[in-house]
Every structure is written in C-alpha cells, then in structure tokens.
Write a protein that holds these residues in place. Structure first.
Motif, PDB file in Angstrom:
ATOM      1  N   MET A 283      93.170  51.637 -10.984  1.00 54.92           N
ATOM      2  CA  MET A 283      92.179  50.724 -10.505  1.00 54.92           C
ATOM      3  C   MET A 283      92.896  49.502  -9.952  1.00 54.92           C
ATOM      4  O   MET A 283      93.751  48.927 -10.618  1.00 54.92           O
ATOM      5  CB  MET A 283      91.258  50.359 -11.671  1.00 54.92           C
ATOM      6  CG  MET A 283      90.099  49.519 -11.283  1.00 54.92           C
ATOM      7  SD  MET A 283      89.015  49.164 -12.689  1.00 54.92           S
ATOM      8  CE  MET A 283      88.190  50.718 -12.871  1.00 54.92           C
ATOM      9  N   ASN A 284      92.569  49.104  -8.725  1.00 54.49           N
ATOM     10  CA  ASN A 284      93.194  47.960  -8.073  1.00 54.49           C
ATOM     11  C   ASN A 284      92.176  46.859  -7.843  1.00 54.49           C
ATOM     12  O   ASN A 284      91.011  47.135  -7.553  1.00 54.49           O
ATOM     13  CB  ASN A 284      93.805  48.352  -6.733  1.00 54.49           C
ATOM     14  CG  ASN A 284      94.961  49.295  -6.889  1.00 54.49           C
ATOM     15  OD1 ASN A 284      95.564  49.378  -7.948  1.00 54.49           O
ATOM     16  ND2 ASN A 284      95.276  50.015  -5.836  1.00 54.49           N
ATOM     17  N   PHE A 285      92.635  45.618  -7.937  1.00 61.51           N
ATOM     18  CA  PHE A 285      91.786  44.461  -7.726  1.00 61.51           C
ATOM     19  C   PHE A 285      92.436  43.541  -6.715  1.00 61.51           C
ATOM     20  O   PHE A 285      93.586  43.141  -6.900  1.00 61.51           O
ATOM     21  CB  PHE A 285      91.582  43.698  -9.044  1.00 61.51           C
ATOM     22  CG  PHE A 285      90.981  44.516 -10.136  1.00 61.51           C
ATOM     23  CD1 PHE A 285      89.615  44.651 -10.260  1.00 61.51           C
ATOM     24  CD2 PHE A 285      91.802  45.184 -11.039  1.00 61.51           C
ATOM     25  CE1 PHE A 285      89.062  45.420 -11.272  1.00 61.51           C
ATOM     26  CE2 PHE A 285      91.265  45.957 -12.055  1.00 61.51           C
ATOM     27  CZ  PHE A 285      89.885  46.080 -12.170  1.00 61.51           C
ATOM     28  N   LYS A 286      91.722  43.209  -5.627  1.00 63.06           N
ATOM     29  CA  LYS A 286      92.202  42.234  -4.646  1.00 63.06           C
ATOM     30  C   LYS A 286      92.104  40.848  -5.269  1.00 63.06           C
ATOM     31  O   LYS A 286      91.133  40.525  -5.938  1.00 63.06           O
ATOM     32  CB  LYS A 286      91.345  42.259  -3.381  1.00 63.06           C
ATOM     33  CG  LYS A 286      91.512  43.512  -2.555  1.00 63.06           C
ATOM     34  CD  LYS A 286      92.601  43.309  -1.559  1.00 63.06           C
ATOM     35  CE  LYS A 286      92.627  44.488  -0.597  1.00 63.06           C
ATOM     36  NZ  LYS A 286      93.910  44.616   0.037  1.00 63.06           N
TER      37      LYS A 286
ATOM     38  N   LEU B 101     101.485  35.607  -0.404  1.00 66.62           N
ATOM     39  CA  LEU B 101     101.394  37.052  -0.605  1.00 66.62           C
ATOM     40  C   LEU B 101     100.179  37.547   0.161  1.00 66.62           C
ATOM     41  O   LEU B 101      99.043  37.197  -0.163  1.00 66.62           O
ATOM     42  CB  LEU B 101     101.266  37.375  -2.096  1.00 66.62           C
ATOM     43  CG  LEU B 101     102.457  36.963  -2.955  1.00 66.62           C
ATOM     44  CD1 LEU B 101     102.125  37.112  -4.431  1.00 66.62           C
ATOM     45  CD2 LEU B 101     103.681  37.790  -2.588  1.00 66.62           C
ATOM     46  N   VAL B 102     100.418  38.340   1.193  1.00 62.61           N
ATOM     47  CA  VAL B 102      99.347  38.852   2.045  1.00 62.61           C
ATOM     48  C   VAL B 102      98.791  40.135   1.429  1.00 62.61           C
ATOM     49  O   VAL B 102      99.542  41.046   1.111  1.00 62.61           O
ATOM     50  CB  VAL B 102      99.882  39.141   3.466  1.00 62.61           C
ATOM     51  CG1 VAL B 102      98.788  39.688   4.363  1.00 62.61           C
ATOM     52  CG2 VAL B 102     100.513  37.891   4.060  1.00 62.61           C
ATOM     53  N   GLY B 103      97.480  40.214   1.257  1.00 60.21           N
ATOM     54  CA  GLY B 103      96.857  41.411   0.702  1.00 60.21           C
ATOM     55  C   GLY B 103      97.265  41.663  -0.735  1.00 60.21           C
ATOM     56  O   GLY B 103      97.486  42.800  -1.135  1.00 60.21           O
ATOM     57  N   PHE B 104      97.364  40.602  -1.528  1.00 61.33           N
ATOM     58  CA  PHE B 104      97.834  40.710  -2.916  1.00 61.33           C
ATOM     59  C   PHE B 104      96.821  41.444  -3.783  1.00 61.33           C
ATOM     60  O   PHE B 104      95.619  41.178  -3.723  1.00 61.33           O
ATOM     61  CB  PHE B 104      98.109  39.315  -3.471  1.00 61.33           C
ATOM     62  CG  PHE B 104      98.630  39.305  -4.874  1.00 61.33           C
ATOM     63  CD1 PHE B 104      99.846  39.880  -5.192  1.00 61.33           C
ATOM     64  CD2 PHE B 104      97.909  38.712  -5.888  1.00 61.33           C
ATOM     65  CE1 PHE B 104     100.342  39.864  -6.488  1.00 61.33           C
ATOM     66  CE2 PHE B 104      98.386  38.683  -7.192  1.00 61.33           C
ATOM     67  CZ  PHE B 104      99.604  39.261  -7.482  1.00 61.33           C
ATOM     68  N   GLU B 105      97.305  42.381  -4.590  1.00 55.60           N
ATOM     69  CA  GLU B 105      96.472  43.163  -5.503  1.00 55.60           C
ATOM     70  C   GLU B 105      97.127  43.267  -6.874  1.00 55.60           C
ATOM     71  O   GLU B 105      98.355  43.283  -6.983  1.00 55.60           O
ATOM     72  CB  GLU B 105      96.291  44.596  -5.004  1.00 55.60           C
ATOM     73  CG  GLU B 105      95.538  44.742  -3.727  1.00 55.60           C
ATOM     74  CD  GLU B 105      95.368  46.204  -3.321  1.00 55.60           C
ATOM     75  OE1 GLU B 105      95.927  47.104  -3.984  1.00 55.60           O
ATOM     76  OE2 GLU B 105      94.677  46.438  -2.335  1.00 55.60           O
TER      77      GLU B 105
ATOM     78  N   ALA C  58     101.657  43.803  -2.714  1.00 52.94           N
ATOM     79  CA  ALA C  58     101.142  43.039  -1.580  1.00 52.94           C
ATOM     80  C   ALA C  58     101.485  43.789  -0.301  1.00 52.94           C
ATOM     81  O   ALA C  58     102.424  44.582  -0.266  1.00 52.94           O
ATOM     82  CB  ALA C  58     101.735  41.640  -1.552  1.00 52.94           C
ATOM     83  N   ASP C  59     100.699  43.529   0.742  1.00 57.33           N
ATOM     84  CA  ASP C  59     100.969  44.138   2.046  1.00 57.33           C
ATOM     85  C   ASP C  59     102.201  43.502   2.689  1.00 57.33           C
ATOM     86  O   ASP C  59     102.947  44.170   3.401  1.00 57.33           O
ATOM     87  CB  ASP C  59      99.767  43.970   2.978  1.00 57.33           C
ATOM     88  CG  ASP C  59      98.539  44.712   2.487  1.00 57.33           C
ATOM     89  OD1 ASP C  59      98.680  45.750   1.804  1.00 57.33           O
ATOM     90  OD2 ASP C  59      97.417  44.250   2.784  1.00 57.33           O
ATOM     91  N   ALA C  60     102.399  42.206   2.442  1.00 61.15           N
ATOM     92  CA  ALA C  60     103.524  41.480   3.047  1.00 61.15           C
ATOM     93  C   ALA C  60     103.732  40.177   2.300  1.00 61.15           C
ATOM     94  O   ALA C  60     102.893  39.755   1.504  1.00 61.15           O
ATOM     95  CB  ALA C  60     103.238  41.196   4.527  1.00 61.15           C
ATOM     96  N   ILE C  61     104.871  39.551   2.581  1.00 67.61           N
ATOM     97  CA  ILE C  61     105.170  38.225   2.058  1.00 67.61           C
ATOM     98  C   ILE C  61     105.571  37.360   3.243  1.00 67.61           C
ATOM     99  O   ILE C  61     106.309  37.815   4.135  1.00 67.61           O
ATOM    100  CB  ILE C  61     106.272  38.280   0.972  1.00 67.61           C
ATOM    101  CG1 ILE C  61     106.478  36.914   0.338  1.00 67.61           C
ATOM    102  CG2 ILE C  61     107.557  38.880   1.512  1.00 67.61           C
ATOM    103  CD1 ILE C  61     107.341  36.948  -0.918  1.00 67.61           C
ATOM    104  N   ARG C  62     105.047  36.138   3.287  1.00 71.65           N
ATOM    105  CA  ARG C  62     105.328  35.216   4.392  1.00 71.65           C
ATOM    106  C   ARG C  62     105.873  33.908   3.848  1.00 71.65           C
ATOM    107  O   ARG C  62     105.323  33.369   2.892  1.00 71.65           O
ATOM    108  CB  ARG C  62     104.044  34.848   5.136  1.00 71.65           C
ATOM    109  CG  ARG C  62     103.442  35.891   5.967  1.00 71.65           C
ATOM    110  CD  ARG C  62     102.254  35.289   6.716  1.00 71.65           C
ATOM    111  NE  ARG C  62     101.422  36.358   7.205  1.00 71.65           N
ATOM    112  CZ  ARG C  62     100.113  36.292   7.350  1.00 71.65           C
ATOM    113  NH1 ARG C  62      99.473  35.199   7.028  1.00 71.65           N
ATOM    114  NH2 ARG C  62      99.446  37.310   7.810  1.00 71.65           N
TER     115      ARG C  62
END
Length: 129
Positions: free
Chosen positions: A1-4, A81-85, A112-116
């Motif tokens: 189970m994932n949570f945004k 953190l882009v799209g962090f779950e 995360a989808d990416a880090i900026r």
C-alpha cells in the motif's frame, strides 16, 4: 500500500547523500527495476511539526532514474522530493515448523519520482533527476 505525501508537510528537506542502490549482499551491483532502470538512494533529513514541536528524521528514499541524480548536489543542500510516497508492506518470516510465511509486523519504505535541488533563492530548479 502506497501513500502520496504532500510536500508542504515538511518544513525542510536536506540531502545528506546520493548513491547507487546496491543489490542485497553486493558491494558493486546496482539494483534496477524490471525494465532496467537503475535505482538510487537519497538519504535526506526532513523537518516537520509533530505535536506542535519541530521534529526531524533521516529517510532513505529510493529513486529510479537512468540519469545519475548526484549531479548538482552537495551534502546539506536543500532539495525537493518530487512525487514522494511512503509505502507499507507486511514484514514476514518463515515459520520453522511449517515453512509457511508468517506476518510479524510492517515494513515502511520511501520512494520518489525525482529529487531536485532548491537554489539559494528558494526557487525550485526546473530540472528533475
């Protein structure tokens, strides 16, 4: 189970280290997704309010990327953190007597989808790793 997770939940996010995520038991083999995308691990310190007081945690966040996300980062830099779950899954062990998997708790993981990097101006960089 994932949570945004809403990124505004954090009062700060700071990168401590970025490195290839290695396969279990290996010193050199990088872990990859089934499609061959390499995995990286970002160790970040996050700040947040807990019960009205500042609190901080160090999280190991997995990021899948063909591009090396370490470029443009130095330890201690603020980041996003882009799209962090947050993910939660059963923690299991094999029962010695029956050989069946037995749930003994929960395991939490972060991705995360990416880090900026966030520049000194406080504005978010347009490029994501």
């Amino acid at each position: 189970m994932n949570f945004k997770i809403d990124p505004t939940s954090f009062t700060m996010v700071m990168v401590m280290d970025l490195a290839p995520k290695l396969k279990f038991g290996s010193d050199t083999d990088q872990e990859c997704l089934r499609n061959g995308t390499p995995k990286w691990v970002a160790q970040v310190t996050v700040g947040f309010q807990a019960f009205g007081r500042p609190s901080f945690s160090v999280l190991n966040v997995t990021i899948a990327s063909h591009e090396d996300p370490r470029h443009g980062f130095q330890p201690g830099m603020p980041c996003e953190l882009v799209g962090f779950e947050v993910g939660v899954m059963d923690k299991t062990i094999k029962d010695k007597n029956t050989g069946e998997d037995k749930v003994v708790g929960a395991q939490v993981y972060y991705r995360a989808d990416a880090i900026r990097p966030i520049g000194g101006s406080g504005r978010k960089n347009e490029q994501a790793a």
